[in-house]
Enzyme design. Sequence first.
Site, PDB file in Angstrom:
ATOM      1  N   ASP A 152      16.198 -45.222 -78.503  1.00  0.00           N
ATOM      2  CA  ASP A 152      16.463 -46.309 -79.440  1.00  0.00           C
ATOM      3  C   ASP A 152      17.549 -45.879 -80.410  1.00  0.00           C
ATOM      4  O   ASP A 152      17.284 -45.188 -81.395  1.00  0.00           O
ATOM      5  CB  ASP A 152      15.175 -46.667 -80.180  1.00  0.00           C
ATOM      6  CG  ASP A 152      15.249 -48.023 -80.857  1.00  0.00           C
ATOM      7  OD1 ASP A 152      16.332 -48.627 -80.858  1.00  0.00           O
ATOM      8  OD2 ASP A 152      14.207 -48.475 -81.373  1.00  0.00           O
ATOM      9  N   VAL A 153      18.803 -46.270 -80.101  1.00  0.00           N
ATOM     10  CA  VAL A 153      19.941 -45.901 -80.939  1.00  0.00           C
ATOM     11  C   VAL A 153      20.678 -47.111 -81.489  1.00  0.00           C
ATOM     12  O   VAL A 153      21.446 -46.991 -82.441  1.00  0.00           O
ATOM     13  CB  VAL A 153      20.937 -44.989 -80.179  1.00  0.00           C
ATOM     14  CG1 VAL A 153      20.343 -43.629 -79.908  1.00  0.00           C
ATOM     15  CG2 VAL A 153      21.387 -45.630 -78.879  1.00  0.00           C
ATOM     16  N   LYS A 154      20.517 -48.272 -80.867  1.00  0.00           N
ATOM     17  CA  LYS A 154      21.106 -49.540 -81.327  1.00  0.00           C
ATOM     18  C   LYS A 154      22.594 -49.405 -81.653  1.00  0.00           C
ATOM     19  O   LYS A 154      23.066 -49.889 -82.684  1.00  0.00           O
ATOM     20  CB  LYS A 154      20.343 -50.094 -82.524  1.00  0.00           C
ATOM     21  CG  LYS A 154      18.894 -50.470 -82.209  1.00  0.00           C
ATOM     22  CD  LYS A 154      18.230 -51.121 -83.397  1.00  0.00           C
ATOM     23  CE  LYS A 154      16.804 -51.530 -83.097  1.00  0.00           C
ATOM     24  NZ  LYS A 154      15.885 -50.372 -82.944  1.00  0.00           N
ATOM     25  N   ARG A 155      23.355 -48.776 -80.765  1.00  0.00           N
ATOM     26  CA  ARG A 155      24.783 -48.629 -80.992  1.00  0.00           C
ATOM     27  C   ARG A 155      25.508 -49.932 -80.639  1.00  0.00           C
ATOM     28  O   ARG A 155      25.083 -50.690 -79.767  1.00  0.00           O
ATOM     29  CB  ARG A 155      25.350 -47.483 -80.158  1.00  0.00           C
ATOM     30  CG  ARG A 155      24.792 -46.100 -80.499  1.00  0.00           C
ATOM     31  CD  ARG A 155      25.067 -45.725 -81.949  1.00  0.00           C
ATOM     32  NE  ARG A 155      24.893 -44.289 -82.164  1.00  0.00           N
ATOM     33  CZ  ARG A 155      23.818 -43.726 -82.703  1.00  0.00           C
ATOM     34  NH1 ARG A 155      22.804 -44.467 -83.073  1.00  0.00           N
ATOM     35  NH2 ARG A 155      23.759 -42.411 -82.870  1.00  0.00           N
TER      36      ARG A 155
END
Length: 289
Positions: free
Chosen positions: A100-103
């Site tokens: 989960d990095v939401k880049r």
Amino acid sequence: MTTTSPEAGFGARLKAAHERFGPACVGIDPHRGLVEGWGLRYSYEGVERFALTCVEAFGGRVASVKPQSAFFEVFGSRGVALLERVTKELREAGTLVVLDVKRGDIGTTMTAYGEAFLGKEAPEPADAITLSPYLGYESLRPALDLARDTGRGVFVLALTSNPEGAGVQHASTPGGSVAGDIVAAATRDNAEAADRGEWGHVGFVMGATIGSALDDLGLRDALAASNAPILAPGFGAQGGTVETINEVFGASVERVIPTTSRDVLKAGPDVSSLIEAVERTRESVARLA
């Protein structure tokens, strides 16, 4: 158990993992409250013990695990190295890792983000990552194509449960809505996998507590046709239940990945208690229609 391999498409590997373990995804979220709730000091050493205890409890017992990158990054290079170790050990246990990095960015920067987490030369690539499409879905193209080419996946934020999300995601566009445009674009990217009878490599993040949003936006049929796995955070402590997930997602529920963190993590620090919590979650989501 051997390391999970990206040779097969991500959607095919995810579906196979679901058939073996059930659909549950468990988060590893070592934020201060949870770490201290385990009686640990909130420090790198405390987070390390927390994270590796989770690996021991979850690895080889669920289809996927979702570490939240920010809670590791806060400790700098040591935290990033720990996240790489967590990813490596989970994958060696046969568990898919959804990082989960939401880049979300454009051009060469988006390319670099993709290579950092999905590329063949990445230090410890995940099986999939989360992405934010709010610079435009096509701004994600470098990561979308890299995921496809390496047998990995992405989950694109589409309909989230946070109160602020609707102002953007429900907004009208010539195609209907922002969320609808994202669903349509991902459906096109998943078409080849659909022709092979596999789930696509582009999934959605859609909260387990979005209520009537799919009906309000007229997206129920489009979602059913998207061939996209659906990461559904909010199961458990945030109010999502088997009943609400069945109601919210309807015909698409077979592709839903109910994600829980606090409900399982609060059972720590004892490994056997964490395992028991995982098993309860697995039994619960087995009742999804």
